[in-house]
Design an enzyme around this catalytic site. Structure first.
Site, PDB file in Angstrom:
ATOM      1  N   GLN B 252       0.954  -0.971  -0.046  1.00 62.02           N
ATOM      2  CA  GLN B 252      -0.321   0.247  -0.226  1.00 62.02           C
ATOM      3  C   GLN B 252       1.271   1.231  -0.004  1.00 62.02           C
ATOM      4  OE1 GLN B 252      -2.984   0.002  -0.603  1.00 62.02           O
ATOM      5  NE2 GLN B 252      -2.915   2.242  -0.564  1.00 62.02           N
ATOM      6  N   HIS B 255       2.224   2.894  -3.354  1.00 64.35           N
ATOM      7  CA  HIS B 255       1.177   3.910  -4.523  1.00 64.35           C
ATOM      8  C   HIS B 255       1.679   5.190  -3.995  1.00 64.35           C
ATOM      9  CE1 HIS B 255      -1.348   1.521  -5.587  1.00 64.35           C
ATOM     10  NE2 HIS B 255      -1.339   0.589  -4.539  1.00 64.35           N
ATOM     11  N   GLU B 320     -10.151   1.478   2.194  1.00 64.60           N
ATOM     12  CA  GLU B 320     -10.727   1.243   1.201  1.00 64.60           C
ATOM     13  C   GLU B 320     -10.299   0.474   0.987  1.00 64.60           C
ATOM     14  OE1 GLU B 320      -7.283   2.973  -1.449  1.00 64.60           O
ATOM     15  OE2 GLU B 320      -8.545   2.583  -2.802  1.00 64.60           O
ATOM     16  N   HIS B 321      -9.365  -0.647   1.673  1.00 61.41           N
ATOM     17  CA  HIS B 321      -8.977  -1.583   1.277  1.00 61.41           C
ATOM     18  C   HIS B 321      -9.611  -2.192   3.035  1.00 61.41           C
ATOM     19  CE1 HIS B 321      -7.043  -0.324  -2.130  1.00 61.41           C
ATOM     20  NE2 HIS B 321      -7.749  -1.180  -2.559  1.00 61.41           N
ATOM     21  N   ASP B 354      -6.414  -6.159  -6.241  1.00 59.67           N
ATOM     22  CA  ASP B 354      -6.206  -5.470  -7.196  1.00 59.67           C
ATOM     23  C   ASP B 354      -5.796  -5.255  -8.847  1.00 59.67           C
ATOM     24  OD1 ASP B 354      -5.815  -3.503  -5.541  1.00 59.67           O
ATOM     25  OD2 ASP B 354      -3.678  -3.921  -5.009  1.00 59.67           O
ATOM     26  N   HIS B 413     -52.406  19.997  -8.970  1.00 61.86           N
ATOM     27  CA  HIS B 413     -52.308  18.513  -9.106  1.00 61.86           C
ATOM     28  C   HIS B 413     -54.042  17.761  -8.786  1.00 61.86           C
ATOM     29  CE1 HIS B 413     -48.162  19.141  -8.967  1.00 61.86           C
ATOM     30  NE2 HIS B 413     -48.086  17.810  -9.047  1.00 61.86           N
TER      31      HIS B 413
END
Lengths: 426, 426
Positions: B252, B255, B320-321, B354, B413
């Site tokens: 991770q 990145h 996220e993960h 991934d 209406h």
């Protein structure tokens, strides 16, 4: 109502430019940062400024709910319960289940569905009151399993909330109602104050301030959509009842001056008769001034040569409401690709859907039906992917993963796979 | 990596304020209005300015595709095909059907599912290339039935696009690839230029400019999400393999400097061993400088007293993960309410998801898993409600609708219903 050919209409549509909203942004951003900094006291300040009332208490009291319940009367209550039943029955069909698949080698993959934990519903106030919007926004959230649903709505000049809105909130099962409106309500829901806990999603209609505030908080919190003026598009052939068409266009036009009533017809006779019927009906309406302005500014009668041309034009408009008042409405459903809600036949007018049939009346406006959907149960859940591989299954695909990771230059990704493989090879 | 108790971590989380993005907005808005006014020539101008290359042609040629296919090699191609199969198999489970229900009295209600017509995929360029993102964004759109899928990505300094990206675009079935990146690409997709037709939805990852431009065009066009830095959260008990945990945190961290590697553990032994293993592994990584900075700035080891406390903390983070490297990962799945993707056990590391397992790797970041979902087939369709009532069925509910419309002060209406009832009574 202005009468146009399809070509003229498309030309006019292309020339309509969006208005610049930078001055609106300035005041909306000031309100948002005020609420972020000062919390409740900013809410009291802005409510005094914009709604003309100094609040002693932000939350609606139990006593106010009881008063409202008595005030609305039994006929309204019965209609509300009927609406609730229908809305619940339809939206139950939208519930999603978690699912899992098992693949060779002990692999499990899945999609887990979880409700959003806390949701805020915004309901407009001002001159009108919208109990139907309460039902339409709250019931799908309930069905999704949302734990806490709170509602904000601007107070009337006397500091109270419409009894119709409170009765609907009670009937739908809202947890808390707060007397706050405008951009300040959106900021409070997005970031929280001493009294109002922050939510994870904000839904519900609102004026330009509310819409702009929703755009600004979007990303920090989810929103349903940025709603614009309401629209109807009616496709009518010679089998349509012009008197009904006129009434339905007027029911759209009474919403506000920006409302867009559009008629696409293949029949010159219908075009002319509808225009006459509108003139005959409009004078009996309470909101005739608003309706007249909407029709003059935004109302259009579009003459199409053929029904396929009418369908194409409607798909380009991507209207919020689409009524098919034609000979074979069901048969032509596949020809409609962009519309929020589709009403079939002479006896399915928009107000039926607004209040009671069951499908949601929160619909994509301004052409956004090209990419978005009616509000639904699916708006109040989110999904998580689930991945389980046993040791052997991972080994089996190690080389492929390493090859893809290396192609992206991400060697630590490759390493995370490689060390598991090495351990296994050892 | 900084080590904290749960209390300390939550305190730190609360104190983290969002950065102000007004200066970024200024340049993004200038780029957007430039593209709106000048079209292709603005794209050429901004590409020269930001990517340092003057484009002769915005669209990738057929010849460039053929060259790319040869350049990538057979091992990569085989891995890509395996990925494609797995991604397709998983996402096929997300396909939604239109449905209809019939109610008493000839009533039909339904929900019609239609694909979004045109979609734009943004793929980042720069130093890295992301063929996996091409697959993850394009395949769900294909399965949804999107008619036209175009892709934009910034050109390399030599004016070319990474062959891996082009090979993936070809394999996934993209219709057109354009050599444009940054906010200018988002503007082109949202509003169209001479070469690039406007789309109805924009998906795909990108840098701060891209993310901010997506926020600005949101509403005029749909977007997938506003993505922030990538995150992993690993929950590990004493059964976790610390060497694997370290490798996964590093995968991770490589990145970018903003990436957030988080470990929550109930075991002091694991906390210490993982820290040592990271030190041992990091020096062998190509991107060790980035990884080190990510770990120092954003890496956290959080000591939890119990597993339930670890789950609660993870749900507050809404990562996220999320990797569950604990004794009984399946049994504890119900305890996870907020996460983009959940990886179970010691042999399901994030890189598996991934690239290859099948579920999407486009996942909600920055805590937005509290309200949003992985990218899926559901992101490329929209729904329309369908309502049909025959005459008698409408009569049956006329009074209820009129009562609700009158409570809202919308008499036109009410009138749209009343005139149909009058005709029937006559």
């Amino acid at each position: 109502m202005k009468r146009l050919t399809v070509q003229q209409f498309l030309q006019e549509k292309q020339n309509t430019e969006q208005t610049d909203s930078r001055s609106l942004d300035e005041s909306v951003l000031n309100i948002i940062s005020g609420v972020k900094k000062e919390g409740d006291s900013a809410l009291v300040h802005f409510t005094e400024k914009f709604d003309g009332i100094r609040l002693n208490q932000i939350a609606v009291s139990e006593n106010e709910f009881l008063e409202a319940e008595k005030a609305v009367g039994s006929q309204f209550n019965a209609a509300l319960q009927k609406a609730r039943q229908n809305i619940t029955a339809f939206h139950a069909g939208q519930k999603e289940q978690s699912w899992f698949i098992n693949q060779m080698g002990g692999i499990t993959l899945g999609q887990k569905v979880t409700p959003i934990e806390r949701v805020g519903v915004y309901i407009p106030g001002g001159k009108a009151s919208y109990p139907s919007s309460v039902m339409m926004n709250v019931i799908p959230a309930q069905l999704a399993g949302v734990k806490e649903i709170v509602l904000t709505t601007p107070p009337q000049p006397d500091g109270k909330i419409s009894p119709y809105v409170l009765a609907a909130a009670k009937e739908a099962g809202v947890d808390k109602v707060y007397k706050v409106g405008g951009a300040q309500a959106i900021a409070a829901l997005a970031y929280g104050t001493e009294t109002i806990s922050r939510v994870f999603k904000i839904v519900g209609p609102g004026n330009a301030y509310v819409a702009r505030a929703k755009k600004w908080v979007y990303g920090d919190v989810a929103i349903d959509m940025i709603a614009g003026p309401s629209e109807i598009c009616i496709i009518a052939d010679e089998t349509a009842e012009p008197y009904f068409v006129a009434a339905d266009l007027l029911s759209q036009a009474e919403h506000d001056e920006q409302a867009r009533p559009l008629l696409i017809t293949t029949s010159r006779h219908i075009a002319e008769t509808v225009q006459n019927d509108i003139s005959n009906q409009i004078d009996q309406l309470e909101r005739k001034t608003i309706a007249r302005q909407s029709l003059e500014q935004n109302g259009r009668i579009i003459l199409a040569d053929t029904l396929p041309e009418a369908f194409d034009t409607a798909n380009t408009i991507a209207p919020e409401h689409l009524q098919l008042m034609i000979r074979d409405p069901f048969e032509n459903l596949p020809n409609i690709t962009n519309a929020g809600a589709i009403f079939l036949g002479n006896y399915s007018p928009e107000p039926l859907g607004d209040y009671l049939a069951g499908p949601n009346h929160t619909l994509p406006t301004g052409g956004t039906a090209t990419f978005s959907s009616p509000l639904g149960v699916y708006d109040f859940v989110k999904k998580s992917s689930v991945i389980h591989y046993p040791n052997d299954a991972l080994n089996h695909v190690s080389e492929d993963i390493i090859s893809l990771a290396n192609a992206e230059g991400l060697t630590a990704h490759a390493n995370s796979i490689q060390i598991r493989k090495d351990e296994d090879d050892a």
